[in-house]
Design a protein around this motif. Sequence first.
Motif, short mmCIF file in Angstrom:
data_model
loop_
_atom_site.label_atom_id
_atom_site.label_comp_id
_atom_site.label_asym_id
_atom_site.label_seq_id
_atom_site.Cartn_x
_atom_site.Cartn_y
_atom_site.Cartn_z
N ASP A 63 0.84 -1.19 0.00
CA ASP A 63 0.00 0.00 0.00
C ASP A 63 0.88 1.25 0.00
N LEU A 64 1.03 1.87 -1.16
CA LEU A 64 1.93 3.02 -1.29
C LEU A 64 1.35 4.30 -0.70
N GLU A 65 0.12 4.23 -0.19
CA GLU A 65 -0.50 5.38 0.45
C GLU A 65 -0.26 5.40 1.96
N SER A 66 0.33 4.33 2.51
CA SER A 66 0.56 4.25 3.96
C SER A 66 1.81 5.02 4.36
N GLU A 67 1.96 5.18 5.66
CA GLU A 67 3.14 5.87 6.19
C GLU A 67 4.39 4.98 6.05
N TRP A 68 4.20 3.66 6.14
CA TRP A 68 5.29 2.69 5.98
C TRP A 68 4.94 1.77 4.82
N VAL A 69 5.91 1.49 3.94
CA VAL A 69 5.68 0.64 2.77
C VAL A 69 6.72 -0.48 2.73
N GLY A 70 6.38 -1.53 2.01
CA GLY A 70 7.34 -2.62 1.82
C GLY A 70 8.40 -2.21 0.80
N CYS A 71 9.52 -2.90 0.84
CA CYS A 71 10.61 -2.59 -0.10
C CYS A 71 11.28 -3.89 -0.52
N ASN A 72 11.48 -4.06 -1.81
CA ASN A 72 12.14 -5.26 -2.33
C ASN A 72 13.59 -5.37 -1.87
N LEU A 73 14.21 -4.26 -1.49
CA LEU A 73 15.61 -4.28 -1.07
C LEU A 73 15.78 -4.73 0.38
N PHE A 74 14.73 -4.60 1.17
CA PHE A 74 14.77 -4.96 2.59
C PHE A 74 13.66 -5.97 2.88
N PRO A 75 13.87 -7.25 2.58
CA PRO A 75 12.83 -8.25 2.79
C PRO A 75 12.36 -8.31 4.24
N ASN A 76 11.06 -8.47 4.42
CA ASN A 76 10.42 -8.57 5.74
C ASN A 76 10.58 -7.32 6.59
N LYS A 77 10.85 -6.20 5.94
CA LYS A 77 10.94 -4.93 6.66
C LYS A 77 10.16 -3.88 5.89
N GLN A 78 9.69 -2.88 6.60
CA GLN A 78 9.00 -1.76 5.97
C GLN A 78 9.87 -0.52 6.11
N VAL A 79 9.83 0.31 5.08
CA VAL A 79 10.57 1.57 5.09
C VAL A 79 9.57 2.71 5.20
N LYS A 80 10.02 3.82 5.72
CA LYS A 80 9.15 4.98 5.83
C LYS A 80 8.87 5.51 4.42
N ALA A 81 7.61 5.79 4.14
CA ALA A 81 7.21 6.25 2.79
C ALA A 81 7.95 7.52 2.39
N SER A 82 8.28 8.35 3.36
CA SER A 82 8.98 9.61 3.06
C SER A 82 10.50 9.43 3.04
N GLY A 83 10.96 8.18 3.14
CA GLY A 83 12.39 7.91 3.20
C GLY A 83 13.05 7.90 1.83
N TRP A 84 14.34 7.54 1.84
CA TRP A 84 15.15 7.51 0.61
C TRP A 84 16.38 6.67 0.87
N CYS A 85 16.93 6.05 -0.20
CA CYS A 85 18.24 5.39 -0.13
C CYS A 85 18.93 5.53 -1.48
N ASN A 86 20.20 5.12 -1.54
CA ASN A 86 21.02 5.26 -2.77
C ASN A 86 20.49 4.49 -3.96
N VAL A 87 19.62 3.52 -3.75
CA VAL A 87 19.15 2.68 -4.83
C VAL A 87 17.80 3.19 -5.37
N TRP A 88 17.37 4.35 -4.95
CA TRP A 88 16.10 4.90 -5.40
C TRP A 88 16.08 4.95 -6.93
N ALA A 89 14.97 4.51 -7.51
CA ALA A 89 14.78 4.59 -8.97
C ALA A 89 13.32 4.96 -9.23
N GLU A 90 13.10 5.82 -10.20
CA GLU A 90 11.75 6.30 -10.49
C GLU A 90 10.79 5.17 -10.87
N ARG A 91 9.62 5.22 -10.30
CA ARG A 91 8.58 4.24 -10.59
C ARG A 91 7.98 4.51 -11.93
#
Length: 91
Positions: A63-91
């Motif tokens: 759910d990309l509308e939530s405060e926390w979202v899943g991430c393929n780079l961090f299995p079984n963890k959620q990242v903050k929707a407003s976050g960022w990392c070096n591997v960011w790529a445009e959707r």
Amino acid sequence: MKRRDFLKLSAATTGAALIPVHNLYAQDEKLSPDDPQAKALNYVEESEKEGQRCDNCVHAKGDLESEWVGCNLFPNKQVKASGWCNVWAER
């Protein structure tokens, strides 16, 4: 039931009991910026890059509308929707 059929069924049932079952209802834990993999990718919970956030990254899932979202780079963890990392790529 024949003895041979009983032994086959018993072996199959015992083997199936040894297979781990993933709990589909378990909540993924929230990724900490102190996590070693998060540090390696310079993950931050508040993006300083204009227009680059975890919720609009190609690696985001769920759910990309939530405060926390899943991430393929961090299995079984959620990242903050407003976050960022070096591997960011445009959707």
